[in-house]
Design a protein around this motif. Structure first.
Motif, short mmCIF file in Angstrom:
data_model
loop_
_atom_site.label_atom_id
_atom_site.label_comp_id
_atom_site.label_asym_id
_atom_site.label_seq_id
_atom_site.Cartn_x
_atom_site.Cartn_y
_atom_site.Cartn_z
N GLU A 80 -70.44 32.05 38.12
CA GLU A 80 -69.21 31.66 37.65
C GLU A 80 -68.14 32.39 38.38
O GLU A 80 -66.95 31.84 38.68
N LEU A 101 -68.82 21.16 32.40
CA LEU A 101 -67.70 21.81 32.53
C LEU A 101 -66.83 21.34 33.69
O LEU A 101 -65.87 21.06 33.83
N GLU A 160 -76.16 29.38 37.10
CA GLU A 160 -74.91 29.24 35.96
C GLU A 160 -74.31 27.79 35.93
O GLU A 160 -73.22 27.40 35.14
N ASP A 213 -72.65 24.43 35.20
CA ASP A 213 -72.49 23.55 34.01
C ASP A 213 -71.83 22.32 34.45
O ASP A 213 -70.65 22.20 34.72
#
Length: 175
Positions: free
Chosen positions: A115, A150, A145, A147
């Motif tokens: 992130e 996203l 993490e 994604d």
């Protein structure tokens, strides 16, 4: 679970009362997160700015007020702070907010948290820094993490979706 505005305001009052009894990094994070939720629900610019300013103060204070806290909590406070500044950027289109995000997160890259890489890419694209955007997205794509949804849907990366390197990055994660 996403709360409605009435539930958020009620919890805000509860957490503000808890603060009067003593602050903790967890409480600072929750109080700031509630304000960020109100920003997303508000239709009024001045109200959004007000809640963002409060969230920033709570998160900054939470990051420095306590001598010891778990690393994960420090990272969460920092990521929420980066999110608040990027919301400021989205509202104002002022690149200084993306720069502040970079200044907060760049020293934290040694934690190798996805992130952090994502928000650095987001800040870089917002400042029109294609090489840095690519660098941070590549690091993000190799993190646990990552994604895919996203990255495919985030509007900040729209201009990159037709670039060969971006398409390759997405395809490598689809298989």
């Amino acid at each position: 679970m996403r709360l409605n505005s009435q539930q958020i305001i009620e919890r805000l009052g509860e957490t503000d009362q808890l603060y009067l009894q003593g602050n903790t990094p967890e409480l600072a994070l929750e109080r700031a997160d509630l304000r960020l939720q109100l920003v997303s629900l508000s239709q009024f610019y001045q109200e959004q700015v007000h809640f963002l300013q409060e969230a920033v103060v709570l998160l900054e204070q939470g990051r420095v007020e306590f001598e010891e806290m778990p690393l994960r909590l420090y990272i969460n406070l920092s990521l929420h702070l980066a999110k608040a500044y990027m919301i400021f950027f989205e509202l104002t289109k002022e690149p200084r907010y993306a720069l502040i995000t970079q200044q907060i997160l760049k020293p934290m890259t040694h934690y190798e948290h996805g992130e952090i890489y994502f928000f650095l890419a987001y800040a870089s694209v917002s400042k029109n820094e294609p090489a840095l955007t690519r660098h941070w997205l590549k690091k993000y794509s190799t993190s646990s993490e990552f994604d895919l949804g996203l990255l495919q849907q985030h509007p900040a990366f729209e201009a990159y979706r037709s670039l060969e390197w971006f398409e390759k990055l997405l395809k490598s994660k689809m298989h």
